[in-house]
Design a protein around this motif. Structure first.
Motif, PDB file in Angstrom:
ATOM      1  N   HIS A   1      -6.569   4.289 -12.085  1.00  0.00           N
ATOM      2  CA  HIS A   1      -5.191   4.614 -11.726  1.00  0.00           C
ATOM      3  C   HIS A   1      -4.908   4.345 -10.254  1.00  0.00           C
ATOM      4  O   HIS A   1      -3.757   4.136  -9.870  1.00  0.00           O
ATOM      5  N   ALA A   2      -5.922   4.337  -9.436  1.00  0.00           N
ATOM      6  CA  ALA A   2      -5.732   4.115  -7.997  1.00  0.00           C
ATOM      7  C   ALA A   2      -5.281   2.693  -7.686  1.00  0.00           C
ATOM      8  O   ALA A   2      -4.764   2.429  -6.599  1.00  0.00           O
TER       9      ALA A   2
ATOM     10  N   THR B   1       0.854  -1.184   0.000  1.00  0.00           N
ATOM     11  CA  THR B   1       0.000   0.000   0.000  1.00  0.00           C
ATOM     12  C   THR B   1       0.892   1.237   0.000  1.00  0.00           C
ATOM     13  O   THR B   1       1.334   1.693   1.061  1.00  0.00           O
ATOM     14  N   PRO B   2       1.182   1.796  -1.172  1.00  0.00           N
ATOM     15  CA  PRO B   2       2.076   2.957  -1.242  1.00  0.00           C
ATOM     16  C   PRO B   2       1.461   4.216  -0.664  1.00  0.00           C
ATOM     17  O   PRO B   2       2.166   5.091  -0.172  1.00  0.00           O
ATOM     18  N   VAL B   3       0.132   4.313  -0.748  1.00  0.00           N
ATOM     19  CA  VAL B   3      -0.602   5.461  -0.214  1.00  0.00           C
ATOM     20  C   VAL B   3      -1.835   4.927   0.501  1.00  0.00           C
ATOM     21  O   VAL B   3      -2.519   4.044  -0.028  1.00  0.00           O
ATOM     22  N   ALA B   4      -2.117   5.447   1.686  1.00  0.00           N
ATOM     23  CA  ALA B   4      -3.268   4.985   2.450  1.00  0.00           C
ATOM     24  C   ALA B   4      -4.532   5.058   1.603  1.00  0.00           C
ATOM     25  O   ALA B   4      -4.819   6.065   0.954  1.00  0.00           O
ATOM     26  N   GLY B   5      -5.267   3.959   1.579  1.00  0.00           N
ATOM     27  CA  GLY B   5      -6.504   3.918   0.814  1.00  0.00           C
ATOM     28  C   GLY B   5      -6.358   3.392  -0.594  1.00  0.00           C
ATOM     29  O   GLY B   5      -7.357   3.220  -1.300  1.00  0.00           O
ATOM     30  N   CYS B   6      -5.128   3.127  -1.014  1.00  0.00           N
ATOM     31  CA  CYS B   6      -4.895   2.642  -2.378  1.00  0.00           C
ATOM     32  C   CYS B   6      -3.931   1.461  -2.359  1.00  0.00           C
ATOM     33  O   CYS B   6      -2.758   1.587  -2.768  1.00  0.00           O
ATOM     34  N   PRO B   7      -4.380   0.315  -1.884  1.00  0.00           N
ATOM     35  CA  PRO B   7      -3.518  -0.866  -1.895  1.00  0.00           C
ATOM     36  C   PRO B   7      -3.305  -1.376  -3.318  1.00  0.00           C
ATOM     37  O   PRO B   7      -4.192  -1.268  -4.175  1.00  0.00           O
TER      38      PRO B   7
END
Length: 239
Positions: free
Chosen positions: A164-165, A85-91
């Motif tokens: 993209h997410a 998960t590079p960014v919270a909310g986008c695994p």
């Protein structure tokens, strides 16, 4: 003819058909791109069965990686990544880091494995032949706007997540060729003064529709006037 004799004859005919099928084994003559039980391969021509197999590997990460591992030499240089998960909310799941394929890229990028498979098939089977047809040269580089971006569609608050997410989309802006020519989606999509470049872009867009679930370009809306959007969602949305 009695009903009993009629049933016996029907059973004998059925057994004859089954025996004929077992002896001749007609399924062995089905081309692999049409055979639903044959694993997908990069070199398979695109058919309805091939596209069905592309859809199935979305849910089978190991099979998807096996397709990339079996790709012809030089078809793709990639690194399979663990889910993270590079960014919270986008695994991110079932993703690979792509360095190059048969072409260079303006930068490396992370995309889902099924999207990588679709891209390599598209590049080898359509992009390179179209490059030779319209520009008389091999395609050597693709300039892009990236793949992963943890955002909603069009950055709208409350909208659904963009493909993209999940790194399930890839935005292509321009193409560079061995003979020095460059083709930009923004500059050449409808450029009457460069008909070969315009034709290349439009045929590239149309051909992509056979490989990706969703293909968007300048005719879709203003946000896509400068790039092609390719992703594996849907089944044939092409604008």
């Amino acid at each position: 003819m009695s009903s009993t004799l009629s049933r016996i004859i029907k059973w004998l005919l059925f057994l004859a058909v089954v025996a004929g099928a077992v002896l001749t084994r007609p399924w062995e003559y089905i081309p692999p791109e049409w055979h639903p039980l044959e694993p997908l391969a990069i070199e398979h021509p695109m058919t309805l069965v091939t596209k069905w197999k592309l859809g199935r590997i979305k849910d089978d990460p190991q099979q998807c990686l096996a397709v990339l591992e079996a790709a012809p030499e030089g078809a793709i240089d990639y690194l399979a990544l663990e889910d993270y998960t590079p960014v919270a909310g986008c695994p991110l799941t079932n993703v690979v880091r792509v360095s190059n394929t048969g072409v260079r890229f303006s930068s490396t990028f992370t995309i889902t494995c099924p999207l990588a498979v679709a891209w390599v098939m598209f590049e080898r089977q359509q992009l390179q032949p179209l490059a030779q047809q319209h520009l008389g040269s091999a395609l050597i580089q693709v300039d892009h706007f990236g793949s992963f971006a943890c955002r909603n569609i069009y950055h709208r608050e409350g909208a659904r997540r963009s493909q993209h997410a999940t790194a399930g989309a890839f935005d292509v802006a321009a193409f560079r060729f061995e003979n020095g020519q460059q083709v930009s989606v923004l500059s050449h999509w409808a450029d009457d003064e460069a008909p070969a470049k315009s034709a290349f872009l439009k045929e590239t867009h149309d051909a992509a529709c056979g490989y990706f679930g969703t293909v968007l370009g300048p005719d879709y809306n203003q946000p896509h006037e400068n790039h092609f959007h390719f992703d594996t969602s849907g089944f044939g949305f092409c604008r």
